[in-house]
Design a protein around this motif. Structure first.
Motif, PDB file in Angstrom:
ATOM      1  N   ALA A   1       0.873  -1.115  -0.071  1.00 27.07           N
ATOM      2  CA  ALA A   1      -0.103  -0.035   0.011  1.00 27.07           C
ATOM      3  C   ALA A   1       0.648   1.666   0.257  1.00 27.07           C
ATOM      4  O   ALA A   1       0.774   2.079  -0.496  1.00 27.07           O
ATOM      5  CB  ALA A   1      -0.812  -0.250   1.142  1.00 27.07           C
TER       6      ALA A   1
ATOM      7  N   THR B   1      -1.228  11.101  -6.513  1.00 30.67           N
ATOM      8  CA  THR B   1      -1.931  11.788  -6.232  1.00 30.67           C
ATOM      9  C   THR B   1      -2.479  12.183  -5.462  1.00 30.67           C
ATOM     10  O   THR B   1      -2.876  13.758  -5.660  1.00 30.67           O
ATOM     11  CB  THR B   1      -2.908  10.670  -5.314  1.00 30.67           C
ATOM     12  OG1 THR B   1      -2.279   8.858  -5.791  1.00 30.67           O
ATOM     13  CG2 THR B   1      -3.875  10.412  -4.986  1.00 30.67           C
ATOM     14  N   THR B   2      -0.766  13.363  -4.902  1.00 29.47           N
ATOM     15  CA  THR B   2      -0.474  13.764  -4.276  1.00 29.47           C
ATOM     16  C   THR B   2      -0.755  15.691  -5.094  1.00 29.47           C
ATOM     17  O   THR B   2      -1.519  16.344  -4.264  1.00 29.47           O
ATOM     18  CB  THR B   2       0.813  14.302  -3.603  1.00 29.47           C
ATOM     19  OG1 THR B   2       0.449  13.363  -2.021  1.00 29.47           O
ATOM     20  CG2 THR B   2       0.779  15.286  -2.233  1.00 29.47           C
TER      21      THR B   2
ATOM     22  N   HIS C   1      -6.099  10.277   4.188  1.00 26.63           N
ATOM     23  CA  HIS C   1      -4.683  10.495   3.543  1.00 26.63           C
ATOM     24  C   HIS C   1      -4.100  12.134   4.191  1.00 26.63           C
ATOM     25  O   HIS C   1      -5.652  12.822   3.478  1.00 26.63           O
ATOM     26  CB  HIS C   1      -3.620  10.421   2.428  1.00 26.63           C
ATOM     27  CG  HIS C   1      -2.499  10.146   2.609  1.00 26.63           C
ATOM     28  ND1 HIS C   1      -1.855  11.308   2.300  1.00 26.63           N
ATOM     29  CD2 HIS C   1      -2.040   8.994   2.270  1.00 26.63           C
ATOM     30  CE1 HIS C   1      -0.394  10.561   1.603  1.00 26.63           C
ATOM     31  NE2 HIS C   1      -0.851   8.992   2.482  1.00 26.63           N
TER      32      HIS C   1
ATOM     33  N   SER D   1      -2.999  13.330   2.127  1.00 25.20           N
ATOM     34  CA  SER D   1      -2.845  13.959   0.522  1.00 25.20           C
ATOM     35  C   SER D   1      -4.407  14.711   0.150  1.00 25.20           C
ATOM     36  O   SER D   1      -3.825  15.519  -0.959  1.00 25.20           O
ATOM     37  CB  SER D   1      -2.324  13.387  -0.394  1.00 25.20           C
ATOM     38  OG  SER D   1      -1.203  13.090  -0.032  1.00 25.20           O
TER      39      SER D   1
ATOM     40  N   ASN E   1      -6.436   4.769   3.292  1.00 28.49           N
ATOM     41  CA  ASN E   1      -4.878   3.173   3.213  1.00 28.49           C
ATOM     42  C   ASN E   1      -4.501   2.751   4.780  1.00 28.49           C
ATOM     43  O   ASN E   1      -3.462   2.333   4.707  1.00 28.49           O
ATOM     44  CB  ASN E   1      -3.593   4.885   3.336  1.00 28.49           C
ATOM     45  CG  ASN E   1      -3.527   5.479   4.043  1.00 28.49           C
ATOM     46  OD1 ASN E   1      -5.116   6.486   4.214  1.00 28.49           O
ATOM     47  ND2 ASN E   1      -2.666   5.927   4.567  1.00 28.49           N
TER      48      ASN E   1
ATOM     49  N   ASP F   1      -9.708  10.440  -4.006  1.00 28.94           N
ATOM     50  CA  ASP F   1      -9.043  10.097  -3.735  1.00 28.94           C
ATOM     51  C   ASP F   1      -8.628   8.552  -4.265  1.00 28.94           C
ATOM     52  O   ASP F   1      -9.151   8.039  -3.853  1.00 28.94           O
ATOM     53  CB  ASP F   1      -8.553  10.228  -2.720  1.00 28.94           C
ATOM     54  CG  ASP F   1      -6.777   9.711  -1.875  1.00 28.94           C
ATOM     55  OD1 ASP F   1      -6.347   8.618  -3.206  1.00 28.94           O
ATOM     56  OD2 ASP F   1      -6.462  10.009  -0.567  1.00 28.94           O
TER      57      ASP F   1
ATOM     58  N   ALA G   1      -6.048   6.333  -4.757  1.00 26.26           N
ATOM     59  CA  ALA G   1      -4.005   6.015  -5.314  1.00 26.26           C
ATOM     60  C   ALA G   1      -4.669   4.721  -3.935  1.00 26.26           C
ATOM     61  O   ALA G   1      -3.740   3.835  -4.482  1.00 26.26           O
ATOM     62  CB  ALA G   1      -3.630   6.592  -4.307  1.00 26.26           C
ATOM     63  N   GLN G   2      -5.366   4.551  -2.952  1.00 26.21           N
ATOM     64  CA  GLN G   2      -5.559   2.766  -2.844  1.00 26.21           C
ATOM     65  C   GLN G   2      -6.481   2.128  -4.002  1.00 26.21           C
ATOM     66  O   GLN G   2      -6.706   0.673  -2.971  1.00 26.21           O
ATOM     67  CB  GLN G   2      -5.687   2.694  -1.202  1.00 26.21           C
ATOM     68  CG  GLN G   2      -4.703   3.349   0.019  1.00 26.21           C
ATOM     69  CD  GLN G   2      -3.312   2.493  -0.428  1.00 26.21           C
ATOM     70  OE1 GLN G   2      -3.176   1.504  -1.210  1.00 26.21           O
ATOM     71  NE2 GLN G   2      -2.176   2.839  -0.419  1.00 26.21           N
TER      72      GLN G   2
ATOM     73  N   HIS H   1       3.138   4.859  -8.592  1.00 25.06           N
ATOM     74  CA  HIS H   1       4.036   3.423  -8.434  1.00 25.06           C
ATOM     75  C   HIS H   1       3.054   2.434  -7.701  1.00 25.06           C
ATOM     76  O   HIS H   1       2.976   1.438  -6.807  1.00 25.06           O
ATOM     77  CB  HIS H   1       4.533   4.410  -7.301  1.00 25.06           C
ATOM     78  CG  HIS H   1       4.225   4.893  -6.152  1.00 25.06           C
ATOM     79  ND1 HIS H   1       4.109   4.518  -5.009  1.00 25.06           N
ATOM     80  CD2 HIS H   1       3.480   5.556  -6.020  1.00 25.06           C
ATOM     81  CE1 HIS H   1       3.651   5.306  -3.529  1.00 25.06           C
ATOM     82  NE2 HIS H   1       3.329   5.935  -4.760  1.00 25.06           N
ATOM     83  N   LYS H   2       1.551   3.118  -7.317  1.00 20.44           N
ATOM     84  CA  LYS H   2       1.026   1.723  -6.328  1.00 20.44           C
ATOM     85  C   LYS H   2      -0.142   0.708  -6.716  1.00 20.44           C
ATOM     86  O   LYS H   2      -0.403  -0.210  -6.380  1.00 20.44           O
ATOM     87  CB  LYS H   2      -0.449   2.322  -5.802  1.00 20.44           C
ATOM     88  CG  LYS H   2       0.600   3.812  -4.323  1.00 20.44           C
ATOM     89  CD  LYS H   2      -0.491   4.193  -3.327  1.00 20.44           C
ATOM     90  CE  LYS H   2      -0.432   5.170  -2.717  1.00 20.44           C
ATOM     91  NZ  LYS H   2       0.695   4.752  -1.634  1.00 20.44           N
TER      92      LYS H   2
END
Ligand SMILES: Cc1ncc(COP(=O)(O)O)c(C=O)c1O
Length: 383
Positions: A6, A69-70, A98, A100, A150, A175, A177-178, A200-201
């Motif tokens: 993660a 994401t950020t 998160h 971010s 997350n 978001d 990201a996860q 990268h995730k």
């Protein structure tokens, strides 16, 4: 043994090959060179924009490449935020975000004088879809939520939140990201106005990600970084901008990263989404059940969560537990997970978090469980 996917996923060979292939065979800047190598790099770069779009169910011009994401969330907050947020507006986030997806909105609220509304979690660290919808009012200008958080891996119903927000005239920023590594994401079904994720995730390189946005909104938004090929015309007196999405990609972009992201999406999508979900679900069930059987264990979140399990063992500081596990070559994350407001709400300093990826297997989970059991004996008996 790596159980921190993660934070960032390990990279498959296809991604590493794409990066080296770009540098060895295709290295040229994009959108500027007037020679064959540069034309080819530009064409491939734009084809990948289309591939990323197809991956999430939109067109190429809905995709802005970002560092991750950020950066994508900060872009929306800084550029779109001031267009729709006024002193009497509300900006809604959850306590489980998160940083971010928390700080950019907190700062936007401070800049505009809007009210910053933070939906609290239950005692498992979960902010439910219903709780979020309950806080949406006619003043809500923006709701910013993680599809998958997350710390607990809790999944919210983005489509339902979107309907509630749009019904009151607000906008939804997600978001992702996860989420993207663990479930199919189709913007046509989600209906969000903006969606952010990181390469990268999803097994891609660091430093690349995307902001997915509705075209008419991206068109209205001003750029926030200047220089490079984001321009249309520049004179001493004035400058005008290239159409979206290029107007948001100032300077030389992370071209190699874009090629790596393409390979990561190919890697992810060449296997069956349902099989991937089942594989990870089985590992998380094994992990959750195994942890819950350990005396003194608190496991946060619910059994529907994806990708991560956060836990604490009574009498053992999470950092000590992670260090103990590291001594056995088990990599897990311990800390506040860039979610300090959630830690504050749960009245804990930190948790230990294990997270799985496509390459994780039952033996990894079993090794973690047996090491956590041993840690419980070691710390609690040596007291
Ligand atoms: C839910 C969530 N949002 C945002 C981020 C930030 O992603 P990045 O650091 O790739 O910009 C992360 C990273 O851990 C995350 O888990």
């Amino acid at each position: 043994m790596y159980l921190d996917s993660a934070a960032t996923a390990q990279k498959p060979q296809i991604v590493l090959d794409a990066l080296t292939d770009y540098y060895i065979n295709q290295n040229a800047n994009v959108h500027r060179g007037l020679y064959q190598l540069a034309f080819q790099a530009t064409e491939d770069y734009e084809k990948i924009r289309q591939q990323v779009g197809e991956f999430v169910g939109v067109n190429a011009d809905n995709i802005v490449f970002t560092r991750g994401t950020t950066e994508a969330l900060n872009l929306v907050a800084s550029s779109f935020g001031p267009l729709v947020v006024h002193p009497d507006s509300e900006i809604l986030v959850t306590a489980a975000e998160h940083h971010s997806n928390f700080i950019p909105w907190q700062q936007l609220a401070k800049r505009t004088g809007a009210k910053f509304v933070v939906v609290p979690p239950d005692d498992q660290g979960i902010v439910t879809t219903d709780a979020i919808i309950d806080h949406v009012t006619a003043k809500t200008a923006i709701v910013a939520v993680a599809q998958v958080t997350n710390v607990t891996g809790h999944v919210v119903d983005v489509a339902r939140i979107g309907q509630a927000v749009h019904a009151k005239g607000g906008y939804l920023v997600v978001d992702g990201a996860q989420a993207v590594a663990h479930m199919p994401v189709d913007m046509r079904q989600l209906g969000a106005d903006f969606y952010a994720f990181s390469g990268h995730k999803i097994y891609g390189p660091t430093g690349i990600g995307a902001l997915v946005g509705k075209k008419q909104l991206l068109q209205q938004m001003p750029p926030i970084a200047f220089g490079g090929e984001m321009i249309d015309m520049v004179t001493e007196a004035e400058s005008t901008w290239a159409p979206s999405p290029l107007k948001f990609e100032a300077g030389t972009p992370n071209i190699a990263g874009v090629f790596g992201l393409s390979a990561a999406i190919t890697y992810l999508t060449q296997s069956d989404a349902e099989a991937r979900e089942q594989h990870e679900r089985a590992l998380l069930d094994q992990l959750r059940t195994g942890l819950q059987a350990i005396p003194g264990m608190t496991v946060y979140g619910d059994s529907e969560g994806v990708s991560v399990v956060s836990f604490n063992l009574a009498g053992v500081h999470p950092h000590d537990l992670a260090t103990y596990l590291d001594e056995q070559s088990i990599a897990v994350r311990a800390g506040h997970h860039c979610a300090q407001p959630l830690m504050t709400q749960l009245n804990i300093p930190a948790t230990v978090r294990a997270s799985v990826g496509l390459y994780s297997n039952e033996d990894d989970v079993e090794r973690l469980l047996s090491a956590v059991r041993a840690a419980g004996r070691y710390f609690n008996e040596s007291e």
